[in-house]
Design an enzyme around this catalytic site. Structure first.
Site, PDB file in Angstrom:
ATOM      1  N   LYS A 175       1.414  -0.824  -0.189  1.00 27.92           N
ATOM      2  CA  LYS A 175       0.105   0.243   0.381  1.00 27.92           C
ATOM      3  C   LYS A 175       1.283   1.357   0.307  1.00 27.92           C
ATOM      4  CE  LYS A 175      -2.489   2.531   3.116  1.00 27.92           C
ATOM      5  NZ  LYS A 175      -1.078   3.081   3.797  1.00 27.92           N
ATOM      6  N   ASN A 176       1.868   1.523   0.862  1.00 24.61           N
ATOM      7  CA  ASN A 176       2.789   2.392   0.869  1.00 24.61           C
ATOM      8  C   ASN A 176       3.349   2.665  -0.393  1.00 24.61           C
ATOM      9  OD1 ASN A 176       0.989   3.238   3.583  1.00 24.61           O
ATOM     10  ND2 ASN A 176       2.792   2.618   4.879  1.00 24.61           N
ATOM     11  N   ARG A 215      -4.114   9.693   3.996  1.00 27.09           N
ATOM     12  CA  ARG A 215      -2.725  10.733   3.917  1.00 27.09           C
ATOM     13  C   ARG A 215      -1.874  11.402   2.550  1.00 27.09           C
ATOM     14  NH1 ARG A 215      -1.291  13.326   7.665  1.00 27.09           N
ATOM     15  NH2 ARG A 215       1.239  13.730   7.413  1.00 27.09           N
ATOM     16  N   CYS A 265      -4.893   7.983   9.076  1.00 28.30           N
ATOM     17  CA  CYS A 265      -5.430   7.509  10.432  1.00 28.30           C
ATOM     18  C   CYS A 265      -5.206   8.883  11.443  1.00 28.30           C
ATOM     19  CB  CYS A 265      -4.291   6.383  10.243  1.00 28.30           C
ATOM     20  SG  CYS A 265      -5.073   4.823   9.745  1.00 28.30           S
ATOM     21  N   ARG A 298       0.531  15.069  12.654  1.00 28.81           N
ATOM     22  CA  ARG A 298       0.949  14.368  11.648  1.00 28.81           C
ATOM     23  C   ARG A 298       2.174  15.373  10.693  1.00 28.81           C
ATOM     24  NH1 ARG A 298      -1.548   9.163   8.787  1.00 28.81           N
ATOM     25  NH2 ARG A 298       0.181   8.506   8.792  1.00 28.81           N
ATOM     26  N   PRO A 299       2.678  16.029  10.804  1.00 27.37           N
ATOM     27  CA  PRO A 299       3.372  17.332  10.615  1.00 27.37           C
ATOM     28  C   PRO A 299       4.063  17.135   9.482  1.00 27.37           C
ATOM     29  CG  PRO A 299       4.281  16.934  12.405  1.00 27.37           C
ATOM     30  CD  PRO A 299       3.367  16.306  12.732  1.00 27.37           C
ATOM     31  N   ILE A 300       3.980  18.498   8.698  1.00 26.37           N
ATOM     32  CA  ILE A 300       4.937  18.042   6.936  1.00 26.37           C
ATOM     33  C   ILE A 300       5.376  19.318   6.910  1.00 26.37           C
ATOM     34  CG2 ILE A 300       2.860  16.873   5.883  1.00 26.37           C
ATOM     35  CD1 ILE A 300       2.028  18.775   4.321  1.00 26.37           C
ATOM     36  N   ASP A 301       5.867  19.934   7.909  1.00 23.36           N
ATOM     37  CA  ASP A 301       7.086  20.722   7.538  1.00 23.36           C
ATOM     38  C   ASP A 301       8.533  20.413   7.608  1.00 23.36           C
ATOM     39  OD1 ASP A 301       7.266  18.933  10.547  1.00 23.36           O
ATOM     40  OD2 ASP A 301       9.054  20.165  10.272  1.00 23.36           O
ATOM     41  N   GLN A 302       8.741  18.903   6.960  1.00 27.47           N
ATOM     42  CA  GLN A 302       9.964  18.530   6.916  1.00 27.47           C
ATOM     43  C   GLN A 302      10.271  18.600   5.282  1.00 27.47           C
ATOM     44  OE1 GLN A 302      12.894  18.426   7.974  1.00 27.47           O
ATOM     45  NE2 GLN A 302      11.804  19.403   9.410  1.00 27.47           N
ATOM     46  N   ASP A 359       3.700   0.162  12.584  1.00 27.95           N
ATOM     47  CA  ASP A 359       2.395  -0.103  11.396  1.00 27.95           C
ATOM     48  C   ASP A 359       2.142  -1.906  11.823  1.00 27.95           C
ATOM     49  OD1 ASP A 359       2.414   2.374  10.376  1.00 27.95           O
ATOM     50  OD2 ASP A 359       2.408   1.252   8.121  1.00 27.95           O
ATOM     51  N   ILE A 381       6.961   6.098  17.270  1.00 26.65           N
ATOM     52  CA  ILE A 381       7.298   7.073  16.088  1.00 26.65           C
ATOM     53  C   ILE A 381       5.366   8.238  15.991  1.00 26.65           C
ATOM     54  CG2 ILE A 381       6.436   7.163  13.554  1.00 26.65           C
ATOM     55  CD1 ILE A 381       8.787   5.967  14.149  1.00 26.65           C
ATOM     56  N   ARG A 422      -8.557   0.382   3.462  1.00 22.17           N
ATOM     57  CA  ARG A 422      -7.571   2.470   3.364  1.00 22.17           C
ATOM     58  C   ARG A 422      -6.726   1.238   2.609  1.00 22.17           C
ATOM     59  NH1 ARG A 422      -6.776   5.592   6.622  1.00 22.17           N
ATOM     60  NH2 ARG A 422      -5.219   5.205   5.135  1.00 22.17           N
TER      61      ARG A 422
HETATM   62  C1  UD1 Z   1       4.644   6.953   6.989  1.00 21.43           C
HETATM   63  C2  UD1 Z   1       3.304   5.519   6.465  1.00 21.43           C
HETATM   64  C3  UD1 Z   1       2.907   5.010   7.445  1.00 21.43           C
HETATM   65  C4  UD1 Z   1       3.647   4.776   8.729  1.00 21.43           C
HETATM   66  C5  UD1 Z   1       4.788   6.104   9.266  1.00 21.43           C
HETATM   67  C6  UD1 Z   1       5.957   5.722   9.921  1.00 21.43           C
HETATM   68  C7  UD1 Z   1       2.380   6.195   4.274  1.00 21.43           C
HETATM   69  C8  UD1 Z   1       1.741   6.614   3.602  1.00 21.43           C
HETATM   70  N1  UD1 Z   1       2.015   6.046   5.610  1.00 21.43           N
HETATM   71  O1  UD1 Z   1       3.893   7.919   6.865  1.00 21.43           O
HETATM   72  O2  UD1 Z   1       1.531   4.260   7.556  1.00 21.43           O
HETATM   73  O3  UD1 Z   1       2.984   5.114  10.152  1.00 21.43           O
HETATM   74  O4  UD1 Z   1       5.231   6.557   7.712  1.00 21.43           O
HETATM   75  O5  UD1 Z   1       6.619   4.100   8.860  1.00 21.43           O
HETATM   76  O6  UD1 Z   1       4.244   5.997   4.326  1.00 21.43           O
HETATM   77  N2  UD1 Z   1       7.718  13.946  10.993  1.00 21.43           N
HETATM   78  C9  UD1 Z   1       7.713  15.358  11.164  1.00 21.43           C
HETATM   79  N3  UD1 Z   1       7.526  16.225   9.781  1.00 21.43           N
HETATM   80  C10 UD1 Z   1       7.165  15.655   8.674  1.00 21.43           C
HETATM   81  C11 UD1 Z   1       7.191  14.818   9.025  1.00 21.43           C
HETATM   82  C12 UD1 Z   1       6.936  13.641   9.350  1.00 21.43           C
HETATM   83  O7  UD1 Z   1       7.571  15.550  11.965  1.00 21.43           O
HETATM   84  O8  UD1 Z   1       7.234  16.647   8.493  1.00 21.43           O
HETATM   85  C13 UD1 Z   1       7.826  13.376  11.909  1.00 21.43           C
HETATM   86  C14 UD1 Z   1       5.113  11.982  12.353  1.00 21.43           C
HETATM   87  O9  UD1 Z   1       5.432  13.376  13.272  1.00 21.43           O
HETATM   88  C15 UD1 Z   1       6.388  11.602  12.610  1.00 21.43           C
HETATM   89  C16 UD1 Z   1       8.064  10.490  12.232  1.00 21.43           C
HETATM   90  O10 UD1 Z   1       8.498  11.695  12.025  1.00 21.43           O
HETATM   91  O11 UD1 Z   1       6.766  10.939  13.849  1.00 21.43           O
HETATM   92  C17 UD1 Z   1       7.870   9.746  11.386  1.00 21.43           C
HETATM   93  O12 UD1 Z   1       6.480  10.410  10.175  1.00 21.43           O
HETATM   94  P1  UD1 Z   1       6.419  10.233   8.154  1.00 21.43           P
HETATM   95  O13 UD1 Z   1       8.034   8.726   8.293  1.00 21.43           O
HETATM   96  O14 UD1 Z   1       6.685  11.099   8.054  1.00 21.43           O
HETATM   97  O15 UD1 Z   1       5.269   9.537   8.254  1.00 21.43           O
HETATM   98  P2  UD1 Z   1       4.101   9.501   7.311  1.00 21.43           P
HETATM   99  O16 UD1 Z   1       4.931   9.454   6.173  1.00 21.43           O
HETATM  100  O17 UD1 Z   1       2.852  10.162   7.644  1.00 21.43           O
END
Ligand code: UD1
Length: 423
Positions: free
Chosen positions: A22-23, A93, A117, A122-126, A306, A328, A398
């Site tokens: 899926k991912n 997501r 979920c 679930r920030p996307i700042d990075q 996961d 995580i 999903r």
């Molecule tokens: C992906 C997977 C999800 C899995 C997760 C961790 C998909 C669609 N989803 O989610 O199933 O649980 O990886 O293996 O592939 N973070 C920040 N800033 C950012 C991005 C992330 O602080 O910009 C933090 C998150 O809050 C979290 C950690 O980094 O604590 C890991 O997140 P990330 O690996 O980005 O998870 P997703 O890509 O959302």
């Protein structure tokens, strides 16, 4: 509303064939927007996140042809829009990958804030930091992410956090950028490698995926004209492996890549479970309660978050007391309250939970609070004495293809029931 009804007390037995990841799929589909040509993707899992991803590609002007349930041919030569439909992007997501892909292709992207979920913040700042360093301007206005760039220029990007999403998204935005991009402290998950392999097969020049540093030499164009097969889903494989443990069963998980599951197999051996590993299959079998174990979830190759709820079910039934520390997500233990309704003895505080192993679970009415929680509750329902009803199963749909059919083939008594809404 649909629900799953399980008559439990079954030891699972037999073979299960694992679908594509899926991912990986939810990143590969947006990645096709970067291809100025036609490409075919097979071994796609037939799940709702994939179906909606394909609908979004069509809305953006791609021609999507389904060749059966598990293969699509996508013609992205005539992308007409860089604005993704917000009602669709909010459903999952991974819609955030449209930002990197559209930015790379059109130098502009308008994408609604992603759904998916509820696992806590679930920030996307990075992701945004990476796009900005490449030269984009990114604003969040009225629930939409608006990214534009005159041009994207390769640079060095150090991710503050190891993030699957940020790694893949910045990679997507960089493949057509001018010059070389270096991304450090990247995620190493198999689906990160899969997306890099796909893009390279289409003409990109990406090196180092699967290590801590990815180097992308920008190319002018990705050409397509090839077929790509999605990597097997290590989380689905792990889910069935843990179902074998919890039900004291005997399951051979086929069409998987055993190395992707090394962390789980090591833990299962510690828990006293028998494992036979072959080239592309793993047999998991046991006839006794598992030993207690402690788990901490981490980025790959650590224990995957996961697969945390699924091993939580096995540990609920283990001999002795186990501890899980979630490394995580802030809210990954919502399933423990549901398992306690089934007779488990779990105390959750913050990002840790203590599992006092019990001899048996009993059927109850429970709710799938998220995708992996839903999978865990199915396993619990199959073990439990009596009948279990699981609601909110759209979460499960999903991410798992034909899940009840796959469990039925292993001996589970599980039915999907359509229930009239009372209110
Ligand atoms: C992906 C997977 C999800 C899995 C997760 C961790 C998909 C669609 N989803 O989610 O199933 O649980 O990886 O293996 O592939 N973070 C920040 N800033 C950012 C991005 C992330 O602080 O910009 C933090 C998150 O809050 C979290 C950690 O980094 O604590 C890991 O997140 P990330 O690996 O980005 O998870 P997703 O890509 O959302």
């Amino acid at each position: 509303m649909e629900k799953l009804v399980i008559k439990g007390g079954t030891r699972l037995n037999g073979d299960v064939v694992i679908s594509g990841a899926k991912n990986a799929a939810v990143a590969l589909l947006p990645a096709t927007l970067l291809v100025d040509g036609i490409c075919t993707i097979n071994n796609l899992p037939y799940i709702s996140d994939v179906k909606i991803s394909c609908k979004i590609l069509e809305e953006l002007g791609a021609k999507v042809t389904w060749n059966g349930n598990n293969e699509v041919t996508i013609d992205s030569r005539n992308i007409e829009s860089s604005a993704a439909p917000i009602d669709m992007t909010s459903k999952f997501r991974a819609s955030y990958y449209l930002i990197g892909a559209l930015l790379g292709r059109c130098k502009s992207a308008v994408v609604g804030l992603p759904g998916g979920c509820n696992l806590g913040a679930r920030p996307i700042d990075q992701h945004i930091k990476g796009f900005e360093l490449l030269g984009a301007t990114v604003e969040v206005i009225e629930g939409k992410i608006n990214a534009t760039a005159k041009k994207l220029v390769g640079t060095s990007i150090y991710l503050d956090k190891v993030s699957v999403g940020a790694t893949i998204n910045v990679m997507l935005a960089s493949v057509l950028a001018e010059g070389t991009t270096i991304i450090e402290n990247v995620a190493k998950e198999p689906h990160v490698v899969d997306v890099a392999n796909f893009l390279n097969a289409m003409g990109a020049d990406i090196r180092g995926a699967g290590t801590d540093l990815i180097k992308i030499n920008g190319v002018k164009k990705l050409c397509g004209n090839s077929t790509y097969s999605v990597v097997p889903d290590q989380i689905e494989a792990g889910t069935f492996m843990l179902a074998a443990v919890a039900t004291k069963g005997d399951i051979t998980v086929k069409n998987c890549i055993p190395e992707h599951l090394d962390c789980l197999t090591a833990k299962l051996i510690e828990m006293g479970v028998n494992i036979d590993i072959n080239n592309d299959s793993i047999r998991v079998y046991t006839n006794k309660r598992p030993n207690k174990a402690n788990i901490i979830t981490m980025p790959y190759p650590g224990y995957p978050t996961d697969l945390q709820p699924q091993i939580g079910v096995a540990l609920s039934l283990a001999e002795g007391t186990s501890i899980i520390n979630e490394g995580i997500w802030d809210s990954r233990f919502q399933y423990t309250a549901e398992l306690n309704k089934m007779g488990a003895n779990i105390i959750n505080q913050g990002k840790s939970a203590v599992f006092e192993g019990v001899e048996e679970l009993y059927g109850s009415f429970v709710e799938a609070t998220d995708l992996r929680a839903g999978a865990a509750l199915i396993i619990a329902g199959i073990v439990a004495n009596g009948e279990t009803s699981i609601t909110n199963i759209y979460h499960i749909d999903r991410g798992y293809e034909n899940i009840e059919e796959k469990f039925r083939k292993l001996g589970a008594n599980i039915q999907r029931v359509v229930e009239e809404d009372i209110f």
